[in-house]
Design an enzyme around this catalytic site. Structure first.
Site, PDB file in Angstrom:
ATOM      1  N   GLN A 156       0.830  -1.197   0.000  1.00 18.42           N
ATOM      2  CA  GLN A 156       0.000   0.000   0.000  1.00 18.42           C
ATOM      3  C   GLN A 156       0.870   1.255   0.000  1.00 18.42           C
ATOM      4  O   GLN A 156       1.863   1.322   0.718  1.00 18.42           O
ATOM      5  CB  GLN A 156      -0.909   0.006   1.225  1.00 18.42           C
ATOM      6  N   GLU A 167      -1.389 -16.263  -3.740  1.00 20.04           N
ATOM      7  CA  GLU A 167      -0.807 -15.111  -4.437  1.00 20.04           C
ATOM      8  C   GLU A 167      -0.173 -15.606  -5.732  1.00 20.04           C
ATOM      9  O   GLU A 167       0.409 -16.690  -5.778  1.00 20.04           O
ATOM     10  CB  GLU A 167       0.233 -14.428  -3.556  1.00 20.04           C
ATOM     11  N   CYS A 203      -9.790  -1.634  -4.155  1.00 19.08           N
ATOM     12  CA  CYS A 203      -9.213  -0.342  -4.531  1.00 19.08           C
ATOM     13  C   CYS A 203      -9.975   0.291  -5.690  1.00 19.08           C
ATOM     14  O   CYS A 203      -9.531   1.281  -6.257  1.00 19.08           O
ATOM     15  CB  CYS A 203      -7.738  -0.495  -4.888  1.00 19.08           C
ATOM     16  N   ASP A 220      -8.613  -9.512  -1.507  1.00 19.43           N
ATOM     17  CA  ASP A 220      -7.941  -8.227  -1.740  1.00 19.43           C
ATOM     18  C   ASP A 220      -7.432  -8.229  -3.178  1.00 19.43           C
ATOM     19  O   ASP A 220      -6.224  -8.241  -3.431  1.00 19.43           O
ATOM     20  CB  ASP A 220      -6.795  -8.030  -0.749  1.00 19.43           C
TER      21      ASP A 220
END
Length: 452
Positions: A284, A337, A407, A380
């Protein structure tokens, strides 16, 4: 190294109807997702940048193809100003000053002409509109400031990406253009980025310069992307000229980093926990964002000992680490991931926590073969969102709740619609202003399954 909103390098469109003047006066209406405001010209919708609702402005068309469903324009003069308009804190991103010089503004601060409270009110309205249009649900969010936010909304970026101009000096692209302008101080950046004074360096032979400032111990990291044909000695010479920072060469296609001096990773610290993040790895960019989002996730999911959780699109473990600690050795956390380098960071950050299973791969592929039950799921995803397939896979697992960090309000609203149509509900929503002076925002939502 950054999730910074991109400064797209796109060729500006020239075609426009021959009868349309290059500039015209418009009355501006509501805000729209993407940093625009809606107006109309010649019966066509026009997305206007650098405006405010109810303003009367003169604009220059940047895209006005007669076959397009909408046109784009930039404000070049304000004829009747909104009371929420203010002086832009960054001259290079000020559309009015740029227009006076006969060019566009740089990207990355398209809301800088708006008073900060009004920026947040507009972001709330945009988020609400996306929920209504794409998810078919009504919710009026309040946009929260990040922890420790400055009153002026400046000095928050811990990551910044720069181009290199023809003279070899630090530069940035004008919005939707290949043209660059030299840059010095960047008001949105934390002071430590500007303190490096990289504008003094000759970057000839380098095409891109990425800079990151750690929140933990250690010095800044500068990543150099050499131009095609640049000899390795040239990058080494540039590195030698950069003081008080680690320097490495980045191959953006492969994500590989070659150390030139110092180290190739950063130590980040969040709520007393240290993380290792390799140079190009995701983190971030607002200095207060990790604390705000970790707190929101833990408060929202309320993980407890023995829980079985999944952290999807997990990155270097920002959320996986506190979740693994919360469930303890009696519980389990699946971390998924796609980036190999980021997975290596996650394994370091979760060293010794045997309850964490760290898997590299596509989220849909991993979920498709994962047979263990899940009590809760955290998403996320990148700006594009999780997508219909991943949402369907999660629903099929029947967790007791889903946490969704986003986001992008549009992709979140689209994914939320998939959940709602399956009988799920939006139980809690928090929206954070983690990108002041831009149109971007971050959110956390808690979703609950239908009652049995």
């Amino acid at each position: 190294m950054t999730d910074a909103p991109a400064h797209p390098v796109e060729q500006q469109a020239d075609p426009r109807p021959s009868e349309l003047p290059p500039e015209t006066e418009l009355t501006v209406g509501r805000p729209a997702h993407g940093g625009h405001f809606v107006a109309r010209a010649e019966g066509r919708v026009v997305f206007v940048r650098h405006a405010l609702p109810d303003e009367r402005v003169r604009v220059r068309f940047t895209e006005a193809d007669e076959n397009a469903s909408f046109w784009r324009a930039d404000v070049v003069e304000v004829l009747e100003a909104s009371p929420h308009r203010t002086t832009h804190p960054w001259p290079l991103a000020d559309a009015l000053k740029a227009a006076a010089r006969g060019r566009a503004a740089v990207g990355g601060a398209e809301f800088g002409h708006i008073l900060l409270p009004e920026q947040r009110r507009l972001k709330a309205a945009i988020f609400q509109e996306q929920l209504e249009r794409l998810a078919g649900t009504e919710r009026t969010p309040t946009v929260e400031a990040a922890p420790g936010e400055a009153d002026d909304g400046l000095g928050w970026r811990t990551r910044a990406a720069f181009s290199v101009g023809p003279a070899g000096r630090l530069a940035m692209h004008l919005h939707r253009s290949h043209e660059t302008v030299p840059v010095r101080e960047m008001p949105l950046s934390v002071p430590a980025i500007n303190a490096l004074e990289l504008w003094r360096i000759d970057f000839t032979g380098i095409s891109r310069v990425d800079v990151a400032i750690p929140s933990g111990a250690g010095e800044p990291l500068v990543l150099l992307v050499p131009a095609d044909g640049t000899h390795p000695r040239r990058a080494a010479a540039v590195a030698a000229a950069i003081e008080h920072a680690s320097v490495a060469v980045l191959d953006p296609a492969l994500g590989r980093v070659q150390r030139l001096k110092g180290r190739t990773w950063l130590q980040e610290s969040v709520l007393g926990t240290d993380y290792r993040v390799t140079g190009p790895g995701f983190w971030q960019i607002h200095r207060g964002a990790p604390e705000a989002l970790v707190t929101a996730v833990l408060d929202g999911l309320r993980p407890s000992s023995g829980d079985r959780l999944a952290d999807l699109f997990a990155g270097a473990g920002l959320f996986t680490v506190p979740l693994a600690r919360a469930v303890g050795p009696e519980g389990a956390v699946l971390s998924v991931e796609g980036s190999a380098g980021t997975v290596r960071d996650a394994r370091r950050n979760l060293h010794g926590q045997e309850q964490a299973s760290i898997v590299q791969g596509r989220v849909d592929a991993v979920l498709g073969r994962w047979n263990e039950p899940l009590d809760a799921v955290l998403l996320d995803p990148p700006r594009a969102g999780a997508g219909k397939k991943v949402v369907a896979q999660i629903i099929a697992r029947r967790p007791r709740m889903v946490g969704y960090v986003s986001c992008d309000p549009a992709s979140f609203a689209r994914d939320l619609g998939y959940f709602l149509r399956a009988g799920w509900s939006l139980d809690a929503l928090r929206v954070f202003d983690l990108y002041p002076h831009t149109h971007h925002m971050e959110s956390f939502a808690r979703l609950l399954p239908p009652r049995a």
